[in-house]
Write an enzyme that holds these catalytic residues in place. Structure first.
Site, PDB file in Angstrom:
ATOM      1  CB  SER A   1       2.086   7.028 -11.910  1.00  0.00           C
ATOM      2  OG  SER A   1       2.922   6.282 -11.618  1.00  0.00           O
TER       3      SER A   1
ATOM      4  CG  HIS B   1       0.486   6.891  -7.527  1.00  0.00           C
ATOM      5  ND1 HIS B   1      -0.300   6.515  -6.680  1.00  0.00           N
ATOM      6  CD2 HIS B   1       0.886   5.795  -8.277  1.00  0.00           C
ATOM      7  CE1 HIS B   1      -0.268   5.312  -6.417  1.00  0.00           C
ATOM      8  NE2 HIS B   1       0.326   4.763  -7.374  1.00  0.00           N
TER       9      HIS B   1
ATOM     10  CG  ASP C   1       3.305   3.250  -9.460  1.00  0.00           C
ATOM     11  OD1 ASP C   1       2.381   2.663  -8.752  1.00  0.00           O
ATOM     12  OD2 ASP C   1       2.906   4.065 -10.685  1.00  0.00           O
TER      13      ASP C   1
ATOM     14  CG  MET D   1       7.370  -1.280  -8.914  1.00  0.00           C
ATOM     15  SD  MET D   1       7.153  -1.551 -10.716  1.00  0.00           S
ATOM     16  CE  MET D   1       5.662  -0.414 -11.153  1.00  0.00           C
TER      17      MET D   1
ATOM     18  CG  HIS E   1       1.282   1.401  -5.112  1.00  0.00           C
ATOM     19  ND1 HIS E   1       0.959   1.164  -6.329  1.00  0.00           N
ATOM     20  CD2 HIS E   1       1.104   0.584  -4.430  1.00  0.00           C
ATOM     21  CE1 HIS E   1       0.655  -0.098  -6.296  1.00  0.00           C
ATOM     22  NE2 HIS E   1       0.805  -0.707  -5.163  1.00  0.00           N
TER      23      HIS E   1
ATOM     24  CG  MET F   1       3.495  -2.300  -5.938  1.00  0.00           C
ATOM     25  SD  MET F   1       3.494  -1.889  -7.840  1.00  0.00           S
ATOM     26  CE  MET F   1       3.756  -0.082  -7.766  1.00  0.00           C
TER      27      MET F   1
ATOM     28  CG  MET G   1      -3.114  -2.776  -7.760  1.00  0.00           C
ATOM     29  SD  MET G   1      -2.233  -1.275  -8.174  1.00  0.00           S
ATOM     30  CE  MET G   1      -1.463  -1.683  -9.696  1.00  0.00           C
TER      31      MET G   1
ATOM     32  CG  ASP H   1      -1.785   2.485 -10.224  1.00  0.00           C
ATOM     33  OD1 ASP H   1      -1.784   2.850 -11.400  1.00  0.00           O
ATOM     34  OD2 ASP H   1      -0.898   2.245  -9.438  1.00  0.00           O
TER      35      ASP H   1
END
Length: 218
Positions: A8, A33, A35, A37, A66, A68, A137, A175
């Site tokens: 990540s 990966h 993340d 956010m 991913h 979020m 998660m 993850d």
């Protein structure tokens, strides 16, 4: 079972991000990966499609995004255009989960659903046949470097059972807090894809760390 390791970029050195993703790809990573956010769905703000587009030319391996974020649909086409291969999202962040899954597929990406530690598996009752990936998660989303929540392991096993019963080739990704000393246990529970942020980018030798993870998986 084919195992995949997905470092990540949340734990990478952002001042040298191109160099960092090239380094983990050369070290044997299977995916990169992302993340993503938004400081709404989770209390942190990370990267957007521009960073994804900037990273894409540096690696040949797939970009695993991913989201979020809430709302989620607005960003799906942007990340697909930026080079994402897989886009996964949280059901709580979508007004209509089926519609979001269809939107991801329409934009040429594989679709995944992300379940937080306390999110019930009933979310998969009417969606599993439409998924390419289930991401569980093993920490609560929002920050890197958290401790693995062991109570997620039975959940991993139950999702593996459901995938097996479906007969579909659905990846099962985990993850949060994945390290060399627990990756084998998570694999035994049924996971095949492992997001590792600080465990890889926080190590002095990316290739040695990824080799160690693969040795433990075998």
């Amino acid at each position: 079972m084919t195992f995949r390791i997905a470092p990540s970029i949340l734990s990478a050195d952002f001042a040298r991000l191109g160099e960092e993703v090239r380094a983990v790809a050369s070290a044997g990573a299977d995916l990169i990966h992302f993340d993503v956010m938004d400081n709404h769905y989770v209390p942190n703000l990370t990267v957007g499609p521009m960073v994804c587009a900037a990273v894409k030319p540096h690696v040949q391996i797939p970009l695993d995004v991913h989201l979020m974020v809430r709302p989620v649909d607005r960003l799906v086409p942007d990340f697909a255009k930026a080079g994402a291969s897989i886009i996964s999202f949280h059901p709580e962040a979508s007004e209509h989960v089926d519609r979001t899954l269809a939107l991801i597929k329409e934009n040429g990406c594989k679709a995944g659903l992300v379940l937080n530690p306390a999110t019930p598996l009933s979310c998969l009752d009417h969606t599993l046949e439409k998924l390419d990936l289930v991401l569980l998660m093993s920490v609560n989303p929002g920050f890197g470097g958290q401790q693995f929540i062991r109570s997620v392991l039975p959940k991993v096993s139950e999702v593996r059972r459901r995938i097996k019963a479906s007969g579909k080739d659905v990846w099962l990704e985990v993850d949060g807090g994945i390290k060399t000393d627990n990756i084998a246990e998570v694999a035994r529970a049924g996971a095949d894809t492992f997001v590792a942020g600080s465990a890889v980018f926080g190590s002095k030798d990316y290739a040695a760390t990824i080799r160690d993870m693969r040795a433990r998986l075998s």
